[in-house]
Design a protein around this motif. Structure first.
Motif, PDB file in Angstrom:
ATOM      1  N   THR A 190      44.014   5.381 -63.104  1.00 48.81           N
ATOM      2  CA  THR A 190      43.879   3.997 -63.150  1.00 48.81           C
ATOM      3  C   THR A 190      45.304   3.700 -61.682  1.00 48.81           C
ATOM      4  OG1 THR A 190      44.169   3.615 -65.171  1.00 48.81           O
ATOM      5  CG2 THR A 190      44.039   1.411 -64.644  1.00 48.81           C
ATOM      6  N   ARG A 191      45.600   3.128 -60.827  1.00 41.01           N
ATOM      7  CA  ARG A 191      46.299   2.739 -59.422  1.00 41.01           C
ATOM      8  C   ARG A 191      46.997   1.155 -60.217  1.00 41.01           C
ATOM      9  NH1 ARG A 191      43.469   1.536 -55.367  1.00 41.01           N
ATOM     10  NH2 ARG A 191      45.628   0.847 -54.394  1.00 41.01           N
ATOM     11  N   PHE A 192      48.097   0.977 -60.553  1.00 39.67           N
ATOM     12  CA  PHE A 192      48.638   0.346 -61.288  1.00 39.67           C
ATOM     13  C   PHE A 192      49.892  -0.036 -60.111  1.00 39.67           C
ATOM     14  CE2 PHE A 192      47.338   2.346 -65.384  1.00 39.67           C
ATOM     15  CZ  PHE A 192      47.401   1.513 -65.975  1.00 39.67           C
ATOM     16  N   MET A 229      46.473   5.914 -76.388  1.00 40.07           N
ATOM     17  CA  MET A 229      45.981   4.812 -76.439  1.00 40.07           C
ATOM     18  C   MET A 229      45.236   5.020 -75.341  1.00 40.07           C
ATOM     19  SD  MET A 229      48.664   1.080 -77.086  1.00 40.07           S
ATOM     20  CE  MET A 229      49.099   1.213 -78.634  1.00 40.07           C
ATOM     21  N   ARG A 230      43.741   4.291 -75.145  1.00 42.66           N
ATOM     22  CA  ARG A 230      43.655   4.594 -74.417  1.00 42.66           C
ATOM     23  C   ARG A 230      42.029   3.194 -74.136  1.00 42.66           C
ATOM     24  NH1 ARG A 230      41.748   8.716 -70.750  1.00 42.66           N
ATOM     25  NH2 ARG A 230      39.102   8.725 -70.084  1.00 42.66           N
ATOM     26  N   MET A 231      42.241   2.595 -73.350  1.00 44.68           N
ATOM     27  CA  MET A 231      41.503   1.044 -73.305  1.00 44.68           C
ATOM     28  C   MET A 231      40.031   1.826 -71.681  1.00 44.68           C
ATOM     29  SD  MET A 231      41.949  -2.638 -72.430  1.00 44.68           S
ATOM     30  CE  MET A 231      41.111  -2.999 -74.272  1.00 44.68           C
ATOM     31  N   ARG A 288      35.123   3.432 -66.491  1.00 42.54           N
ATOM     32  CA  ARG A 288      36.548   3.074 -65.693  1.00 42.54           C
ATOM     33  C   ARG A 288      37.443   2.821 -66.597  1.00 42.54           C
ATOM     34  NH1 ARG A 288      37.390  -0.651 -60.189  1.00 42.54           N
ATOM     35  NH2 ARG A 288      39.138   0.468 -60.759  1.00 42.54           N
ATOM     36  N   ILE A 289      38.470   3.837 -66.241  1.00 39.22           N
ATOM     37  CA  ILE A 289      39.344   3.783 -67.363  1.00 39.22           C
ATOM     38  C   ILE A 289      40.448   2.564 -66.707  1.00 39.22           C
ATOM     39  CG2 ILE A 289      41.578   4.991 -68.034  1.00 39.22           C
ATOM     40  CD1 ILE A 289      39.074   6.095 -68.767  1.00 39.22           C
ATOM     41  N   LEU A 290      40.638   1.420 -68.337  1.00 38.15           N
ATOM     42  CA  LEU A 290      42.267   0.673 -67.513  1.00 38.15           C
ATOM     43  C   LEU A 290      43.548   1.074 -68.204  1.00 38.15           C
ATOM     44  CD1 LEU A 290      39.652  -1.933 -68.720  1.00 38.15           C
ATOM     45  CD2 LEU A 290      40.221  -1.318 -66.465  1.00 38.15           C
ATOM     46  N   LEU A 291      43.410   1.812 -69.221  1.00 39.07           N
ATOM     47  CA  LEU A 291      44.915   2.028 -69.668  1.00 39.07           C
ATOM     48  C   LEU A 291      44.396   3.456 -70.588  1.00 39.07           C
ATOM     49  CD1 LEU A 291      48.168   1.306 -70.341  1.00 39.07           C
ATOM     50  CD2 LEU A 291      47.513   0.351 -72.707  1.00 39.07           C
ATOM     51  N   ASP A 292      45.380   4.462 -69.780  1.00 41.77           N
ATOM     52  CA  ASP A 292      45.235   5.728 -70.579  1.00 41.77           C
ATOM     53  C   ASP A 292      47.106   6.158 -70.369  1.00 41.77           C
ATOM     54  OD1 ASP A 292      44.636   8.546 -71.817  1.00 41.77           O
ATOM     55  OD2 ASP A 292      45.208   8.731 -69.685  1.00 41.77           O
ATOM     56  N   TRP A 342      58.455   2.151 -75.027  1.00 45.25           N
ATOM     57  CA  TRP A 342      58.953   1.264 -73.701  1.00 45.25           C
ATOM     58  C   TRP A 342      57.110   0.706 -74.045  1.00 45.25           C
ATOM     59  CZ3 TRP A 342      62.884   2.341 -70.663  1.00 45.25           C
ATOM     60  CH2 TRP A 342      63.468   3.469 -70.526  1.00 45.25           C
ATOM     61  N   GLN A 343      57.124  -0.063 -74.120  1.00 48.72           N
ATOM     62  CA  GLN A 343      56.188  -0.731 -74.188  1.00 48.72           C
ATOM     63  C   GLN A 343      56.194  -1.785 -72.947  1.00 48.72           C
ATOM     64  OE1 GLN A 343      54.697  -2.705 -78.393  1.00 48.72           O
ATOM     65  NE2 GLN A 343      56.557  -1.643 -78.824  1.00 48.72           N
ATOM     66  N   ASP A 344      55.260  -1.387 -72.639  1.00 47.03           N
ATOM     67  CA  ASP A 344      55.299  -1.782 -70.883  1.00 47.03           C
ATOM     68  C   ASP A 344      53.913  -2.996 -70.963  1.00 47.03           C
ATOM     69  OD1 ASP A 344      56.268  -2.129 -68.486  1.00 47.03           O
ATOM     70  OD2 ASP A 344      56.500  -0.400 -68.286  1.00 47.03           O
ATOM     71  N   THR A 345      54.297  -3.785 -69.639  1.00 45.40           N
ATOM     72  CA  THR A 345      52.627  -4.345 -69.400  1.00 45.40           C
ATOM     73  C   THR A 345      53.418  -3.535 -67.936  1.00 45.40           C
ATOM     74  OG1 THR A 345      53.426  -6.537 -70.056  1.00 45.40           O
ATOM     75  CG2 THR A 345      51.696  -6.399 -68.640  1.00 45.40           C
ATOM     76  N   TYR A 346      51.273  -3.502 -67.732  1.00 47.06           N
ATOM     77  CA  TYR A 346      50.944  -3.280 -66.616  1.00 47.06           C
ATOM     78  C   TYR A 346      50.390  -3.804 -65.764  1.00 47.06           C
ATOM     79  CZ  TYR A 346      52.654   1.708 -69.165  1.00 47.06           C
ATOM     80  OH  TYR A 346      53.802   2.610 -70.101  1.00 47.06           O
TER      81      TYR A 346
END
Lengths: 176, 507
Positions: B84-86, B325-327, B337-341, B349-353
């Protein structure tokens, strides 16, 4: 023996002392039964997180004949900074700034925090972690369940070899 | 052509060799990496434990730096950037890590100061400029020198006379070494105020207040960001801001008195930001119940988007036992498409991506989240030795687990449908709540519960007396006359409904 005059007895003891009695026995009775070098840094979060446990160990074992020493292996540190740090973290342990790494070389320490326990013969009885608080950088145990340094000291104090003599310490690497 | 390719290959190979042999120096090679990736936090006044602003400071910590960048503990970033590109990825390129390793191996040469990049112009103080509203905790909270991590909620009354829209919240802790992260929630019912200070210390523990939404969070290392475009989060008047702060004792007792800066939007957003949380209720709907010793416990949930959605950011929440965790999104054509892996979940480190580009998910896309847990002794983060059965709950030693995707309806005409669907997603929590209620003997205790909820003692349940999260769905289902109040016959319906749930669940 009861009949021997005191000076004579002393002379005999002095004579054989140098040859037969192991060095540890020949040292004065106030000498430590073990000593601990604790390698730490003022700005290493892992070393700092262990400060309360270090102070507890110092208070618990100093009366049992264990010499504690905090070793700061840092060329750029001055004594004022160290004193301020000790005050901030409530540490009363004697310290040394190991500018030429003499203590590092003697103990073979590589990170802070790392403990090196010497027995009364001056041999390394234990080297490694204080406890299992950290399993890796950032991986801090919620429950500390292994007290390596405490166990090593108890073993040495009762004249035994610690069950665990070496652990791989985790912390900030000591810069060469 | 072949000869040309060969020539190119040879010349680039020799270039590479030449580059490899040239000595790596701090000023020319290392300073650019450190300034761009480390100094933001590792400078005076910021959260890094020691400064990394010049040669002397970096050289003094070189071995540690090499160690923590090699295993990617630093810079902290837990989402897999390969899939995923962040935006603002805090991660070193493999070549950068190699450069640092070579520099250390070469004996940390300083090099020519003239070859150094200019020292970055870091912003001091508020990173987003002067906030529109600045609030400080009334009293300082004392963090002991050691012990377990602490989760503590602090109530900041906002006293806003009108509804506002929020672009960003910035947090300035007073004791940076102990404040690990903070999440911002809203409470419109004053429930947190009642809990505040009950144990004699500022704030309260446990997520036991009514959450009427949130305003994001703060994690060290994250540069505060305003929401993209004209997006903004609603902040209704009368709300209290709740800082849900995670403390790491540092070895030294500290006092924390946080200051928060809020940045308002000038106008309401053109599109409403919707949150799709899977599983809803921070994982409550999944009925998390992890046996002791279980190494690979897994929850899974999915949801089909009814309209085209433009997704902007994604974040996860779980506690100590979570491991991955994976969405993912399966588009109507079958493309995935992987939205978050997050292959190595770290509660620290509970981040917002934020997606590098907004991700368009057409109607019919199936969004799926999979979360795994390790409740064995092999998980060093396990808060209990020996492990115990862990269920969903609000304390940090309980477990949670959900991934939240935030976005807007691509077409403004679809906004209402999207809102309805995210609401019905939240309402799926009901099946689980019904189960929990039944197990807890709620049917039998219903009269007592109603009496307890009925704060003004009029025998009716007004909207304000209903638990916030259940308010909408309860009224939707039970309030037949639409007076936003449950009267005795409607409460009777609730009883009947609970009985139906009991039968459906095959009690």
């Amino acid at each position: 023996m009861r009949g021997l005059p005191l000076p004579f007895l002393c002379a005999i003891l002095l004579l054989i002392g140098g040859y037969l009695v192991p060095p540890a026995l020949s040292t004065p009775p106030t000498s430590p039964k073990a000593s601990v070098d604790l390698f730490v840094a003022t700005d290493c979060p892992i070393a700092n997180a262990c400060a309360p446990e270090i102070e507890r160990l110092y208070q618990a074992y100093k009366t049992k004949g264990v010499d504690f020493r905090l070793v700061f292996p840092d060329r750029d540190l001055d004594e004022g900074e160290v004193r301020q740090h000790l005050a901030d973290f409530g540490l009363n342990v004697p310290f040394v700034i190991d500018r030429d790494h003499a203590f590092v070389k003697r103990g073979g320490a590589t990170v802070t925090p790392e403990a090196v326990v010497y027995n009364r013969l001056g041999a390394i009885a234990y080297r490694g972690k204080i406890d299992n608080r950290y399993t890796d950088f950032g991986d801090r145990r919620i429950t500390v369940s292994e007290f390596y340094l405490r166990d090593a000291l108890d073993a040495v104090l009762s004249g035994k070899t610690p069950a665990i003599e070496r652990t791989a310490a985790i912390g900030c690497l000591i810069e060469q | 052509m072949n000869r040309l390719a060969l020539a190119c290959l040879l010349s680039s190979a020799s270039l590479l060799t030449a580059a490899d042999e040239s000595p790596v120096t701090f000023h020319r090679d290392i300073a650019p990496i450190i300034y761009a990736n480390c100094t933001g936090c590792h400078r005076p006044g910021e959260s890094g434990p020691f400064p990394l602003t010049n040669y002397a400071e970096v050289s003094r910590r070189a071995l540690t730096i090499e160690r923590v960048v090699s295993d990617r503990y630093m810079p902290p970033w837990h989402a897999n950037p390969e899939v995923t590109r962040f935006l603002d990825v805090r991660r070193l390129e493999p070549e950068e890590i190699t450069l640092i390793e070579r520099w250390v191996a070469a004996g940390k040469p300083e090099g020519d100061p003239d070859s150094a990049p200019p020292y970055p112009a870091f912003t001091e103080g508020w990173q987003l400029g002067e906030p529109d509203l600045v609030l400080t905790m009334k009293d300082a909270y004392e963090v002991p020198a050691e012990g377990r991590d602490i989760y503590r909620n602090f109530v900041l009354p906002l006293e806003l006379p009108e509804d506002k829209w929020v672009k960003a919240v910035e947090l300035r802790p007073s004791a940076r070494s102990v404040v690990h992260h903070s999440l911002f929630f809203l409470d419109g019912a004053g429930t947190a105020r009642k809990l505040d200070g009950k144990d004699g210390k500022p704030g309260f523990s446990g997520m036991t207040f009514r959450m009427d939404g949130g305003l994001g969070g703060y994690v060290p290392g994250v540069t505060p960001k305003k929401l993209p475009g004209d997006l903004a989060r609603p902040l209704p008047k009368g709300s209290d801001l709740i800082l849900s702060t995670h403390f790491h004792p540092s070895g030294k007792a500290e006092r924390e008195q946080t200051t928060v800066g809020i940045y308002f939007a000038d106008a309401p957003p053109s599109k409403k930001l919707e949150e799709l949380q899977l599983p809803p209720g921070f994982g409550r709907s999944a009925g998390i119940d992890i046996p002791p010793g279980e190494k690979n416990y897994r929850i899974e949930d999915s949801f089909t988007l009814p309209v085209d959605v433009e997704a902007h950011f994604v974040s996860g929440h779980a506690h100590y036992l979570c491991t991955t965790m994976r969405m993912s999104a399966t588009l109507p054509g079958g493309e995935e498409r992987i939205l978050l892996d997050i292959p190595d979940w770290d509660m620290d480190w509970q981040d917002t991506y934020y997606f590098a580009e907004p991700v368009v998910l057409p109607a019919g896309t199936v969004v799926r989240s999979v979360i795994t847990y390790d409740n064995s002794t092999e998980n060093p983060n396990n808060p209990t030795t020996p492990p115990v059965r862990v269920k969903w709950g609000r304390e940090s030693t309980d477990e949670m687990g959900s991934i939240t995707l935030s976005g807007v309806a691509l077409d403004e005409g679809d906004a209402a449908r999207l809102q309805l669907s995210t609401r019905s997603n939240r309402a799926r929590l009901f099946a689980q709540l019904g189960k929990e209620l039944r197990q807890g003997g709620v049917l039998e205790r219903l009269p007592a519960i109603v009496k307890n909820l009925d704060a003004n003692g009029d025998g009716l349940l007004q909207e304000s007396e209903l638990p916030q999260r259940l308010r909408g769905p309860l009224l939707q289902r039970l309030d037949e006359n639409g007076d936003k109040t449950l009267d005795s016959s409607e409460i009777e319906d609730l009883k009947t409904w609970l009985e139906t749930l009991k039968k459906q669940n095959g009690a």
